[in-house]
Design a protein around this motif. Structure first.
Motif, PDB file in Angstrom:
ATOM      1  N   ARG A 293       0.779  -0.928   0.066  1.00  0.00           N
ATOM      2  CA  ARG A 293       0.076   0.335  -0.182  1.00  0.00           C
ATOM      3  C   ARG A 293       0.963   1.084  -0.043  1.00  0.00           C
ATOM      4  O   ARG A 293       0.878   2.101  -1.107  1.00  0.00           O
ATOM      5  CB  ARG A 293      -0.901  -0.083   1.077  1.00  0.00           C
ATOM      6  CG  ARG A 293      -1.834   1.005   1.144  1.00  0.00           C
ATOM      7  CD  ARG A 293      -2.937   1.136   2.952  1.00  0.00           C
ATOM      8  NE  ARG A 293      -3.216   2.125   1.770  1.00  0.00           N
ATOM      9  CZ  ARG A 293      -4.580   2.838   2.185  1.00  0.00           C
ATOM     10  NH1 ARG A 293      -5.585   1.255   2.069  1.00  0.00           N
ATOM     11  NH2 ARG A 293      -5.579   3.628   2.201  1.00  0.00           N
ATOM     12  N   ALA A 294       1.824   1.482   0.707  1.00  0.00           N
ATOM     13  CA  ALA A 294       2.893   2.745   1.167  1.00  0.00           C
ATOM     14  C   ALA A 294       3.175   2.252  -0.072  1.00  0.00           C
ATOM     15  O   ALA A 294       3.411   3.934  -0.626  1.00  0.00           O
ATOM     16  CB  ALA A 294       3.542   2.269   2.314  1.00  0.00           C
TER      17      ALA A 294
ATOM     18  N   ALA B 136       3.104   6.067  -2.943  1.00  0.00           N
ATOM     19  CA  ALA B 136       4.376   7.045  -3.349  1.00  0.00           C
ATOM     20  C   ALA B 136       4.493   6.918  -4.780  1.00  0.00           C
ATOM     21  O   ALA B 136       4.760   7.754  -5.843  1.00  0.00           O
ATOM     22  CB  ALA B 136       5.749   6.916  -3.313  1.00  0.00           C
ATOM     23  N   GLU B 137       3.902   5.607  -5.693  1.00  0.00           N
ATOM     24  CA  GLU B 137       3.787   5.993  -7.198  1.00  0.00           C
ATOM     25  C   GLU B 137       2.801   5.992  -7.671  1.00  0.00           C
ATOM     26  O   GLU B 137       2.739   6.923  -8.493  1.00  0.00           O
ATOM     27  CB  GLU B 137       3.551   4.475  -7.641  1.00  0.00           C
ATOM     28  CG  GLU B 137       5.204   3.485  -7.552  1.00  0.00           C
ATOM     29  CD  GLU B 137       6.320   4.469  -7.832  1.00  0.00           C
ATOM     30  OE1 GLU B 137       5.896   4.370  -9.404  1.00  0.00           O
ATOM     31  OE2 GLU B 137       7.396   5.236  -7.715  1.00  0.00           O
ATOM     32  N   ILE B 138       1.139   5.950  -7.196  1.00  0.00           N
ATOM     33  CA  ILE B 138       0.305   7.170  -7.855  1.00  0.00           C
ATOM     34  C   ILE B 138      -0.640   7.219  -7.114  1.00  0.00           C
ATOM     35  O   ILE B 138      -1.604   6.471  -6.085  1.00  0.00           O
ATOM     36  CB  ILE B 138      -0.114   5.784  -8.799  1.00  0.00           C
ATOM     37  CG1 ILE B 138       0.251   5.047  -9.601  1.00  0.00           C
ATOM     38  CG2 ILE B 138      -1.310   6.054  -9.550  1.00  0.00           C
ATOM     39  CD1 ILE B 138      -0.448   3.881 -10.525  1.00  0.00           C
TER      40      ILE B 138
ATOM     41  N   GLY C  96      -3.332   8.578  -4.025  1.00  0.00           N
ATOM     42  CA  GLY C  96      -5.125   8.610  -4.245  1.00  0.00           C
ATOM     43  C   GLY C  96      -5.591   7.438  -4.989  1.00  0.00           C
ATOM     44  O   GLY C  96      -7.002   7.451  -5.437  1.00  0.00           O
ATOM     45  N   LEU C  97      -4.909   6.173  -5.029  1.00  0.00           N
ATOM     46  CA  LEU C  97      -5.755   4.996  -5.398  1.00  0.00           C
ATOM     47  C   LEU C  97      -6.575   4.510  -4.394  1.00  0.00           C
ATOM     48  O   LEU C  97      -6.319   4.655  -3.152  1.00  0.00           O
ATOM     49  CB  LEU C  97      -4.886   3.686  -5.878  1.00  0.00           C
ATOM     50  CG  LEU C  97      -3.804   4.352  -6.987  1.00  0.00           C
ATOM     51  CD1 LEU C  97      -2.876   3.224  -7.481  1.00  0.00           C
ATOM     52  CD2 LEU C  97      -4.556   3.956  -8.485  1.00  0.00           C
ATOM     53  N   GLU C  98      -8.026   3.541  -4.523  1.00  0.00           N
ATOM     54  CA  GLU C  98      -8.680   3.480  -3.540  1.00  0.00           C
ATOM     55  C   GLU C  98      -8.095   2.026  -3.323  1.00  0.00           C
ATOM     56  O   GLU C  98      -7.845   1.151  -4.364  1.00  0.00           O
ATOM     57  CB  GLU C  98      -9.956   3.493  -3.921  1.00  0.00           C
ATOM     58  CG  GLU C  98     -10.999   2.383  -2.504  1.00  0.00           C
ATOM     59  CD  GLU C  98     -10.816   3.069  -1.708  1.00  0.00           C
ATOM     60  OE1 GLU C  98     -10.741   1.789  -1.240  1.00  0.00           O
ATOM     61  OE2 GLU C  98     -10.373   3.873  -1.344  1.00  0.00           O
ATOM     62  N   LEU C  99      -6.651   1.710  -2.291  1.00  0.00           N
ATOM     63  CA  LEU C  99      -6.208   0.491  -1.634  1.00  0.00           C
ATOM     64  C   LEU C  99      -6.819  -0.609  -1.032  1.00  0.00           C
ATOM     65  O   LEU C  99      -5.947  -1.166  -0.672  1.00  0.00           O
ATOM     66  CB  LEU C  99      -4.761   1.385  -1.842  1.00  0.00           C
ATOM     67  CG  LEU C  99      -4.044   1.465  -2.529  1.00  0.00           C
ATOM     68  CD1 LEU C  99      -2.492   2.300  -1.986  1.00  0.00           C
ATOM     69  CD2 LEU C  99      -3.794   0.727  -3.832  1.00  0.00           C
TER      70      LEU C  99
END
Length: 165
Positions: free
Chosen positions: A10-11, A15-17, A19-22
Motif C-alpha cells: 500500500r505504501a 508513493a507511486e500513484i 489517490g488509488l483506492e487501496l
C-alpha cells in the motif's frame, strides 16, 4: 510480529500513484498472508506428522463430520470441501490405497459410488482432530476470543457478498 506485506505494498502504491483506492487490496492481501502463515507455520506440520496432504485431510474430515455411516458421493465431497474437482480423483485414489477410504456402490443409484471412511481412516482422524484444533488455536492466539468471533463474523459477511463459484 510478521511483516505486513499488504501495508508495505500500500505504501509503495501511494508513493507511486497517489489517490488509488487501496483498502480492498490491503484487506485481501492481509487475508491471504494470514492464511499462508497460519497454514505453513501451524497446520502443514500437523498434516505431515500424520502422513497426509491438506486436501486428503479435508476429504477425511468431511467424511468424518458427515456422521455415520461416514459416506458421501464424490459430488457431495466436492461441494463440501475446499478442493477442486480435478484434484478429487487423485486424492481419493491415494486415500483408498492407504486404506483410509473405500469406494462402495451407491445404495440407490447403480451408476454412482459412495466414498466411505474406513475404521482405519476414522481412527486416524479421531487421533488427528485434537492436534489439528490445538494448532488452529495457536494460529489465532494473537486475537482474544471476542476478536476471533468478530473476525469470523466479518469473514462470513465478506464471503456471503461474493458471487458463488
Amino acid at each position: 510480529m510478521a511483516r505486513d506485506r499488504a501495508g508495505a505494498a500500500r505504501a509503495q502504491w501511494e508513493a507511486e500513484i497517489p489517490g488509488l483506492e487501496l483498502l480492498p487490496m490491503e484487506v485481501l492481501g492481509r487475508l491471504a498472508e494470514a492464511t499462508h502463515l497460519a497454514r505453513s507455520t501451524f497446520l502443514l506440520p500437523v498434516f505431515t506428522e500424520f502422513g497426509l496432504k491438506p486436501g486428503e485431510f479435508d476429504v477425511l474430515m468431511t467424511l468424518r463430520r458427515s456422521g455415520a455411516p461416514y459416506a458421501l458421493t464424490p459430488t457431495e465431497l466436492y461441494n463440501t470441501t475446499m478442493i477442486t474437482s480435478g484434484g478429487m480423483t487423485a486424492r481419493l485414489d491415494r486415500l483408498e490405497k492407504a486404506g483410509l477410504i473405500v469406494r462402495n456402490p451407491h445404495e440407490t443409484d447403480r451408476r454412482a459410488v459412495q466414498i466411505a471412511l474406513t475404521p482405519k481412516g476414522k481412527e486416524l482422524i479421531d487421533r488427528m482432530l485434537p492436534v489439528h484444533l490445538a494448532a488452529q488455536r495457536k494460529a489465532v492466539t494473537g486475537l482474544d476470543e471476542a476478536e476471533q468471533r468478530a473476525l469470523a463474523d466479518l469473514l462470513k459477511k465478506l464471503i456471503a457478498g461474493l458471487p458463488p463459484k
